[in-house]
Motif scaffolding. Structure first.
Motif, PDB file in Angstrom:
ATOM      1  N   PRO A   1       0.803  -1.212   0.000  1.00 47.69           N
ATOM      2  CA  PRO A   1       0.000   0.000   0.000  1.00 47.69           C
ATOM      3  C   PRO A   1       0.840   1.267   0.000  1.00 47.69           C
ATOM      4  O   PRO A   1       0.417   2.283  -0.482  1.00 47.69           O
ATOM      5  N   ARG A   2       2.037   1.169   0.615  1.00 48.20           N
ATOM      6  CA  ARG A   2       2.830   2.378   0.743  1.00 48.20           C
ATOM      7  C   ARG A   2       3.500   2.762  -0.561  1.00 48.20           C
ATOM      8  O   ARG A   2       3.652   3.923  -0.856  1.00 48.20           O
ATOM      9  N   CYS A   3       3.960   1.772  -1.311  1.00 47.87           N
ATOM     10  CA  CYS A   3       4.792   2.119  -2.454  1.00 47.87           C
ATOM     11  C   CYS A   3       4.041   2.015  -3.760  1.00 47.87           C
ATOM     12  O   CYS A   3       4.629   2.206  -4.804  1.00 47.87           O
ATOM     13  N   GLN A   4       2.767   1.763  -3.755  1.00 48.00           N
ATOM     14  CA  GLN A   4       1.984   1.730  -4.982  1.00 48.00           C
ATOM     15  C   GLN A   4       1.055   2.933  -5.028  1.00 48.00           C
ATOM     16  O   GLN A   4      -0.078   2.868  -4.564  1.00 48.00           O
TER      17      GLN A   4
ATOM     18  N   PRO B   1      -6.585  -1.280   9.838  1.00 45.19           N
ATOM     19  CA  PRO B   1      -5.287  -1.534  10.470  1.00 45.19           C
ATOM     20  C   PRO B   1      -4.269  -2.062   9.486  1.00 45.19           C
ATOM     21  O   PRO B   1      -4.542  -2.985   8.740  1.00 45.19           O
ATOM     22  N   GLY B   2      -3.107  -1.449   9.484  1.00 47.63           N
ATOM     23  CA  GLY B   2      -2.069  -1.876   8.558  1.00 47.63           C
ATOM     24  C   GLY B   2      -2.109  -1.136   7.247  1.00 47.63           C
ATOM     25  O   GLY B   2      -1.216  -1.259   6.440  1.00 47.63           O
TER      26      GLY B   2
ATOM     27  N   HIS C   1      -1.298 -11.873   4.579  1.00 45.19           N
ATOM     28  CA  HIS C   1      -1.438 -10.516   5.101  1.00 45.19           C
ATOM     29  C   HIS C   1      -0.062  -9.878   5.235  1.00 45.19           C
ATOM     30  O   HIS C   1       0.865 -10.499   5.750  1.00 45.19           O
ATOM     31  N   ILE C   2       0.071  -8.655   4.763  1.00 47.23           N
ATOM     32  CA  ILE C   2       1.328  -7.933   4.897  1.00 47.23           C
ATOM     33  C   ILE C   2       1.314  -7.174   6.220  1.00 47.23           C
ATOM     34  O   ILE C   2       0.488  -6.286   6.423  1.00 47.23           O
ATOM     35  N   GLU C   3       2.211  -7.538   7.103  1.00 45.48           N
ATOM     36  CA  GLU C   3       2.303  -6.868   8.399  1.00 45.48           C
ATOM     37  C   GLU C   3       3.412  -5.833   8.347  1.00 45.48           C
ATOM     38  O   GLU C   3       4.570  -6.163   8.072  1.00 45.48           O
ATOM     39  N   ARG C   4       3.056  -4.592   8.613  1.00 44.53           N
ATOM     40  CA  ARG C   4       4.050  -3.522   8.551  1.00 44.53           C
ATOM     41  C   ARG C   4       4.651  -3.252   9.928  1.00 44.53           C
ATOM     42  O   ARG C   4       4.021  -3.515  10.947  1.00 44.53           O
TER      43      ARG C   4
ATOM     44  N   PHE D   1       7.022  -7.675   4.891  1.00 47.96           N
ATOM     45  CA  PHE D   1       6.835  -6.363   4.281  1.00 47.96           C
ATOM     46  C   PHE D   1       8.047  -5.905   3.483  1.00 47.96           C
ATOM     47  O   PHE D   1       7.932  -5.119   2.551  1.00 47.96           O
ATOM     48  N   ASN D   2       9.241  -6.398   3.847  1.00 49.50           N
ATOM     49  CA  ASN D   2      10.454  -5.896   3.207  1.00 49.50           C
ATOM     50  C   ASN D   2      10.904  -6.732   2.021  1.00 49.50           C
ATOM     51  O   ASN D   2      11.680  -6.268   1.186  1.00 49.50           O
ATOM     52  N   THR D   3      10.428  -7.971   1.915  1.00 44.92           N
ATOM     53  CA  THR D   3      10.839  -8.830   0.798  1.00 44.92           C
ATOM     54  C   THR D   3       9.664  -9.392   0.005  1.00 44.92           C
ATOM     55  O   THR D   3       9.858  -9.936  -1.072  1.00 44.92           O
ATOM     56  N   PHE D   4       8.454  -9.289   0.555  1.00 43.52           N
ATOM     57  CA  PHE D   4       7.259  -9.881  -0.057  1.00 43.52           C
ATOM     58  C   PHE D   4       7.316 -11.396  -0.103  1.00 43.52           C
ATOM     59  O   PHE D   4       6.602 -12.032  -0.854  1.00 43.52           O
TER      60      PHE D   4
END
Length: 625
Positions: free
Chosen positions: A21-24, A186-187, A399-402, A301-304
């Protein structure tokens, strides 16, 4: 999720939304994070979607070696014959071999519809361990390690532990694929809403989406509208709120926009595995009072990279904060990892429910704010009011946990507020446990949880069971503390600014520490005479709170497991408010003495009583002794 009669062949996985979500910044990039794009001349545009294989920003690994202009790189054959349609060309380096039979690893031009889908959609298959993934449907996973094998061609044997094809898809009710109000989920960074609201599944079928919330980013306004209207004309709804509402009310707005008989709610940062919807829809069709939760894996979150989680139920502690718990013993005894798992509540990032049933039981509580507690309250309500909730291992999402979230500064307040609201409506005499867990008084807690009269009336109208029934039949692993007389901070008259504290867990020595009201200073005095110190050991999955002990051998009270003391009397104390704390075993008093060698110049000791007095902050009932 598609409407009735949908098929897995219609689920183009690359277009599954919800990644990064952050980088798209653009909804047109649901497959690759722009941070991973080399020399991207158009940030936010997914290379998999680019019409030209030679467009800058596309990874060389993904570009076709002999690209046809205007043809998607994913669909271009690697050695195209002039004048032959890419769809007609053989897809492998072995002439004469049907592309349906060829391994994808050696056939970069094979249609993505034919690729093995054991990986999470939208994440590079190179990052996904395809084979030994425990908990996945064995029948669907049996050939995951052989790229190019179509899961739909795998045998559907009815062996135990296998996820069979339940029934014809035509008999499964339609479902709104991602009715996802995501602005304050959340997230999800509220200022950077992601692609979760644009379903990439089965665009030929009915799909709806929701992106409530106020967002200053221009690409999530006009640009998003333009993109959605062009790519999904008449299929995707974008629902916007005029003000920031938070996750809970945003999801209710999404439900209002839904029209299909089954609605799914998912965080924007959730990815879907293959064939996740069919098992869920089957269970809902069998019993519309079931709320179904997909099994949840983790995406780093850092490598997918996908981190496989073991099958688990979803529980919570007495603070009404969710956590994974071991499945019930009866599920473990079955030995069938594909069987539904009874769960007391839900983690909250994904669930599917019959639309009308969700309305009948009161949706989510609109009086709750922002985030936290609504997932636990729904679990209590569904079970107490005649429904059920289950985790379905054959339906998997990730789920991507940030590590950094936009609501960290104030989320505790809202989680506490929502927890008290749920406790006052659903938990009867056990509501005191929530106040204890948060270490706040039941009278004047300092938190305005709002008017709950409508929710109390809802419970009465639905003729729901008691919370005691819920604990006995649904969540028996919870520890009960109804024998509590008083709880909270414990202060000594000689050092009123300092509280009894559990100190370091390594030395098991209680100490005095400046009062701060956190759980390390939560004391609980019971009708039996136990004086426990530290966070509540809410469930049998967690260690129980330790007891203060006077073993008679030293001058310092120790903290030990309550059932590990040599004599029961060593763990028992006599106490009255504004009076001494006296060991029943030794007759010594717990007191404070001045010492230059101790932290803050104060040492906690047990010694001959000198008349020091103690006070505990919150009282539930008067002691009988």
């Amino acid at each position: 999720m598609c409407g009735a009669g949908n098929s897995s062949r219609r689920l183009p996985q690359a277009s599954a939304p919800g990644v990064c979500p952050r980088c798209q910044p653009q909804v047109s990039a649901p497959c690759i994070c722009p941070r991973r794009m080399s020399q991207a001349s158009d940030p936010g545009i997914c290379p998999r979607r680019l019409p030209q294989a030679s467009v800058p920003g596309v990874s060389p690994r993904r570009q076709s070696q002999a690209s046809a202009p205007g043809v998607s790189p994913r669909r271009q054959p690697q050695a195209s014959a002039p004048g032959v349609s890419p769809r007609r060309q053989p897809q492998a380096s072995v002439p004469g071999v049907s592309p349906r039979r060829q391994s994808q690893a050696t056939a970069p031009g094979v249609s993505p519809r034919r690729q093995s889908q054991a990986s999470i959609p939208g994440v590079s298959p190179r990052r996904l361990p395809q084979a030994s993934v425990p908990g996945y449907c064995p029948r669907r996973q049996s050939q995951a390690s052989i790229p190019g094998v179509n899961p739909r061609r795998q045998p559907q044997a009815s062996a135990p532990g296998v996820c069979p094809r339940r029934q014809s898809q035509a008999s499964i009710p339609g479902v709104n694929p991602r009715l996802l109000p995501q602005a304050s989920v959340p997230g999800v960074c509220p200022r950077r809403q992601s692609q979760a609201s644009v379903p990439g599944y089965c665009p030929r079928r009915q799909s709806q989406a929701s992106i409530p919330g106020v967002n200053p980013r221009l690409e999530l306004k006009f640009n998003l509208d333009q993109y959605v209207n062009k790519r999904y004309p008449g299929l995707v709804k974008i629902v916007r709120n005029s003000k920031r509402e938070g996750l809970i009310r945003a999801r209710i707005h999404g439900w209002n926009a839904a029209t299909a008989p089954v609605v799914g709610f998912f965080d924007a940062h959730v990815e879907f595995n293959t064939a996740w919807a069919e098992p869920i829809l089957t269970r809902v069709k069998e019993d519309h009072t079931r709320i179904i939760l997909p099994a949840i894996d983790n995406i780093k979150f850092n490598t997918f990279e996908v981190q496989q989680y073991a099958n688990a139920a979803h529980g919570y502690n007495w603070g009404l904060w969710c956590m994974y718990i071991i499945p019930p013993q009866e599920w473990l005894d079955k030995g069938d990892e594909t069987a539904p798992i009874r769960t007391p509540a839900m983690i909250g990032c994904s669930f599917v429910v019959d639309r009308e049933y969700f309305s009948e039981i009161g949706l989510l509580d609109p009086g709750m704010e922002v985030y936290g507690g609504e997932n636990i309250e729904l679990g209590m309500r569904v079970w107490q009011c005649g429904g059920s909730m289950e985790v379905l291992p054959c339906a998997r999402v990730a789920h991507i946990e940030r590590t950094k979230k936009p609501y960290n500064n104030d989320i505790d307040y809202y989680a506490k507020r929502n927890a008290l609201r749920a406790a006052e409506v659903w938990m009867d005499e056990y509501r005191s446990h929530v106040y204890m867990a948060w270490n706040i008084p039941m009278n004047n807690p300092g938190v305005d949880y709002g008017d709950v009269s409508e929710r109390v009336a809802l419970r009465k109208r639905l003729q729901c069971r008691s919370f005691r029934w819920y604990l006995e039949n649904v969540y028996p692993e919870m520890r009960i503390y109804n024998n509590t007389i008083t709880y909270g901070e414990v202060r000594n008259s000689k050092a009123s600014g300092y509280c009894l504290d559990q100190g370091s867990e390594d030395d098991d020595k209680a100490i005095l520490y400046p009062c701060h009201g956190m759980s390390s200073q939560l004391a609980r005095y019971s009708t039996e005479g136990l004086l426990q110190l530290g966070p509540l050991g809410s469930t049998t999955f967690l260690p129980d709170t330790k007891c203060l002990i006077d073993d008679g051998r030293g001058r310092t009270p120790s903290l030990k497991k309550c059932d590990s003391v040599s004599r029961v009397s060593q763990r028992l104390w006599d106490f009255t408010q504004n009076g001494p704390i006296i060991s029943r075993d030794t007759g010594r008093c717990m007191e404070v003495e001045m010492s230059k060698d101790a932290n803050f110049g104060l040492r906690l000791v047990v010694q001959r009583c000198s008349g020091q007095k103690w006070m505990i902050r919150n009282w539930i009932k008067h002691p009988k002794h």
